[in-house]
Design an enzyme around this catalytic site. Structure first.
Site, PDB file in Angstrom:
ATOM      1  N   GLY A 117      -0.921 -10.041  -2.043  1.00 59.57           N
ATOM      2  CA  GLY A 117      -0.412  -9.064  -2.931  1.00 59.57           C
ATOM      3  C   GLY A 117       1.142  -9.054  -2.815  1.00 59.57           C
ATOM      4  N   ARG A 118       1.732  -8.452  -1.789  1.00 58.91           N
ATOM      5  CA  ARG A 118       3.255  -7.915  -1.776  1.00 58.91           C
ATOM      6  C   ARG A 118       3.892  -9.466  -1.560  1.00 58.91           C
ATOM      7  NH1 ARG A 118       5.077  -3.898   1.387  1.00 58.91           N
ATOM      8  NH2 ARG A 118       3.023  -3.579   2.298  1.00 58.91           N
ATOM      9  N   GLU A 143      -6.321 -12.929  -0.499  1.00 59.66           N
ATOM     10  CA  GLU A 143      -5.931 -11.989  -1.293  1.00 59.66           C
ATOM     11  C   GLU A 143      -4.715 -11.488  -1.025  1.00 59.66           C
ATOM     12  OE1 GLU A 143      -8.852  -8.969   0.223  1.00 59.66           O
ATOM     13  OE2 GLU A 143     -10.374 -10.221   0.015  1.00 59.66           O
ATOM     14  N   CYS A 193      12.486  17.406  -6.651  1.00 61.42           N
ATOM     15  CA  CYS A 193      13.125  18.680  -5.768  1.00 61.42           C
ATOM     16  C   CYS A 193      12.179  18.792  -4.502  1.00 61.42           C
ATOM     17  CB  CYS A 193      12.587  19.902  -6.704  1.00 61.42           C
ATOM     18  SG  CYS A 193      13.618  19.804  -8.049  1.00 61.42           S
TER      19      CYS A 193
HETATM   20  N1  LLP Z   1      -6.729  -7.042   0.261  1.00 58.30           N
HETATM   21  C1  LLP Z   1      -7.179  -5.789   0.518  1.00 58.30           C
HETATM   22  C2  LLP Z   1      -8.491  -5.654   0.829  1.00 58.30           C
HETATM   23  C3  LLP Z   1      -6.225  -5.193   0.866  1.00 58.30           C
HETATM   24  O1  LLP Z   1      -6.465  -3.678   1.094  1.00 58.30           O
HETATM   25  C4  LLP Z   1      -4.698  -5.062   0.459  1.00 58.30           C
HETATM   26  C5  LLP Z   1      -3.858  -4.328   0.489  1.00 58.30           C
HETATM   27  C6  LLP Z   1      -4.409  -6.557   0.066  1.00 58.30           C
HETATM   28  C7  LLP Z   1      -5.696  -7.476  -0.031  1.00 58.30           C
HETATM   29  C8  LLP Z   1      -3.117  -6.990  -0.191  1.00 58.30           C
HETATM   30  O2  LLP Z   1      -2.180  -6.916   0.921  1.00 58.30           O
HETATM   31  P1  LLP Z   1      -0.952  -7.382   0.803  1.00 58.30           P
HETATM   32  O3  LLP Z   1      -0.882  -9.079   0.760  1.00 58.30           O
HETATM   33  O4  LLP Z   1      -0.046  -6.887  -0.385  1.00 58.30           O
HETATM   34  O5  LLP Z   1      -0.209  -7.058   2.106  1.00 58.30           O
HETATM   35  N2  LLP Z   1       1.143   0.513  -0.421  1.00 58.30           N
HETATM   36  C9  LLP Z   1       1.549   0.151   0.893  1.00 58.30           C
HETATM   37  C10 LLP Z   1       0.631  -1.336   1.115  1.00 58.30           C
HETATM   38  C11 LLP Z   1      -0.827  -1.156   0.990  1.00 58.30           C
HETATM   39  C12 LLP Z   1      -1.657  -2.282   1.175  1.00 58.30           C
HETATM   40  C13 LLP Z   1      -3.047  -1.927   0.942  1.00 58.30           C
HETATM   41  N3  LLP Z   1      -4.046  -2.881   0.959  1.00 58.30           N
HETATM   42  C14 LLP Z   1       3.045  -0.642   0.990  1.00 58.30           C
HETATM   43  O6  LLP Z   1       3.771  -0.277  -0.021  1.00 58.30           O
HETATM   44  O7  LLP Z   1       3.466  -0.902   2.002  1.00 58.30           O
END
Ligand code: LLP
Length: 444
Positions: free
Chosen positions: A303-304, A301, A373
């Site tokens: 994302g980033r 899974e 602000c």
């Molecule tokens: N799977 C689950 C169940 C998750 O909770 C997350 C991210 C991912 C996959 C994807 O993770 P990644 O590959 O993107 O690291 N807003 C925060 C990041 C929050 C991540 C939450 N969960 C930031 O800007 O650093």
């Protein structure tokens, strides 16, 4: 300039990431001559055309990031489910859907977006600790591939909802492996004190109970230990703990079809050196093979790591405000567009759109801040910049968790988004209009 500031300024001159090859997101984000470009598109022209703040993404960069995972899994039975919370703009989801990805969703809204972008519902998995009955019903109706269940209470509710809709819910139990991902505490999710998943030691009994419920069908097991992970060790540890569990669950007569290792792989914000997806996965696959789990269906899974380095936020300098203690570079992007610095003290590299081979002696060490602000509205602290009002800057590595976390705070419109494909730029989201902002509200 005092002595300390003078020294800091000159030290930063040496460490300033000005050369094109050092830009996070290179080679798709680079200077061509003096102009910062995303692929074949000049960001200055895009800013003139669409105004600022403006998010610009490189399609090639996203596809290259995906290709690294695809290479890692070549020849395996594997499914990449893009964690769309990182960036859920429709055109980006469409790009990943067309490239064969499934999606990791965490809400009914994300389900609707994924379906609108052309997702195959069977490749959708639903994570999250607080799924509502309504969201469960919608996901069952859509025929999603798997619910990643996060608590024992959720098991009962999902069973009840599934029986009520005449469906059987495919489930995986999210295990909290109690592994430290060594990242910011707000984005660490696989430790005992975190709200996520079912405790390692409760996993087997929970599977035993779930397997007896008529509304549920056990299909997998999953974990996700955190985000912006730059070290491979926590992945290897979490994998060992998961595989130990699979052995125990199957010994209890409950077959597991897929193993989902979550997301979390970090990106380069500031010289960070996370493992490359293909290299990381060749190590993880070697471990799976060594432990004789190589034939299981794998899910991940990310994302980033698929979108983060593919995006920039272009912003215009509104004012330069020198001060006795601090100098400020006030730009037209703010914490409502780029919430990560305020929320996690995150670092994003900031560079000018016009390449500066040498910083002029009148460069200042400044805090780059937005118009909102509150003092928490900062984008970069102590950056050495040679800019004046009207110049434009690019905030790099802004493809993940920026637009998807953007808000209308201070009644600011959310920014526009452009996707670049070679020499072509496509507006994929309009800037919010005032009508967009007032829609749905009622005077007394
Ligand atoms: N799977 C689950 C169940 C998750 O909770 C997350 C991210 C991912 C996959 C994807 O993770 P990644 O590959 O993107 O690291 N807003 C925060 C990041 C929050 C991540 C939450 N969960 C930031 O800007 O650093």
């Amino acid at each position: 300039m005092g002595v300390a500031k003078f020294l800091r300024f000159h030290l930063e001159l040496f460490s300033c990431p000005m050369t094109p090859t050092m830009l996070p997101g290179a080679p798709h984000i680079h200077y061509s001559g003096q102009q910062l470009c995303v692929e074949g598109c000049d960001l200055t022209i895009l800013a003139q055309t669409y105004a600022t703040p403006l998010f610009v993404y490189s399609k090639a960069s996203m596809l290259a990031a995906l290709a690294a995972y695809q290479r890692g899994f070549a020849g395996r039975n594997a499914q990449i489910c893009y964690a769309m919370k990182a960036n859920s703009s429709l055109a980006i989801l469409q790009l990943f859907a067309q490239s064969g990805c499934g999606f990791d969703i965490v809400s009914g809204g994300e389900l609707a977006r994924a379906l609108a972008a052309g997702a195959d519902p069977k490749k959708v998995i639903f994570s999250g600790v607080g799924k509502t009955r309504q969201e469960m019903r919608e996901a069952l109706q859509a025929g999603i591939g798997c619910f990643n269940v996060e608590s024992e209470a959720e098991i009962d509710v999902l069973n009840e909802v599934a029986l009520g809709t005449g469906k059987v819910a495919p489930i995986s139990i999210r295990v909290n492996p109690n592994v430290d991902p060594k990242t910011h505490p707000y984005i660490s999710t696989g430790l005992k004190g975190n709200k996520f998943g079912i405790a390692h030691e409760r996993t087997l009994v929970t599977y035993q109970r779930a397997s007896k419920l008529a509304g549920l069908r056990v299909v997998g097991i999953d974990c996700h230990i955190g985000s912006q992970i730059t070290d491979e060790a926590p992945y290897l540890d979490a994998m060992d703990r998961m595989l130990d569990l699979v052995t125990g669950i199957e010994a209890a007569g409950i077959p597991i079809e897929h193993i989902d290792f979550g997301g979390g792989l970090g990106i380069n914000y500031n010289g960070d050196t996370p493992p490359q997806a293909d290299a990381l996965w060749s190590k993880l696959l070697a471990k799976l093979d060594a432990r004789e789990f190589g034939s299981y269906k794998l899910m991940i899974e990310p994302g980033r790591s698929l979108v983060g380095n593919a995006g920039v936020c272009v912003t215009e300098v509104l004012y330069v405000k020198p001060g006795e203690q601090k100098n400020f570079c006030i730009v037209d992007a703010a914490m409502n567009d780029l919430p990560r610095p305020a929320m996690y003290q995150a670092f994003h590299t900031i560079v000018p759109l016009q390449h500066q081979t040498e910083l002029a002696s009148s460069a200042l060490v400044m805090d780059v801040v937005g118009p909102i602000c509150e003092s928490g509205d900062w984008i970069g602290h102590d950056r050495t910049l040679f800019v004046q009002a009207g110049d434009r800057l690019a905030v790099l590595s802004a493809g993940a968790y920026c637009m998807s976390m953007a808000s209308n705070y201070n009644s600011r419109p959310r920014a526009a988004e452009v996707l670049v494909d070679g020499a072509n730029a496509y507006l994929i989201r309009n800037r919010d209009s005032l009508a967009d902002q007032l829609r749905g509200e009622h005077l007394l």
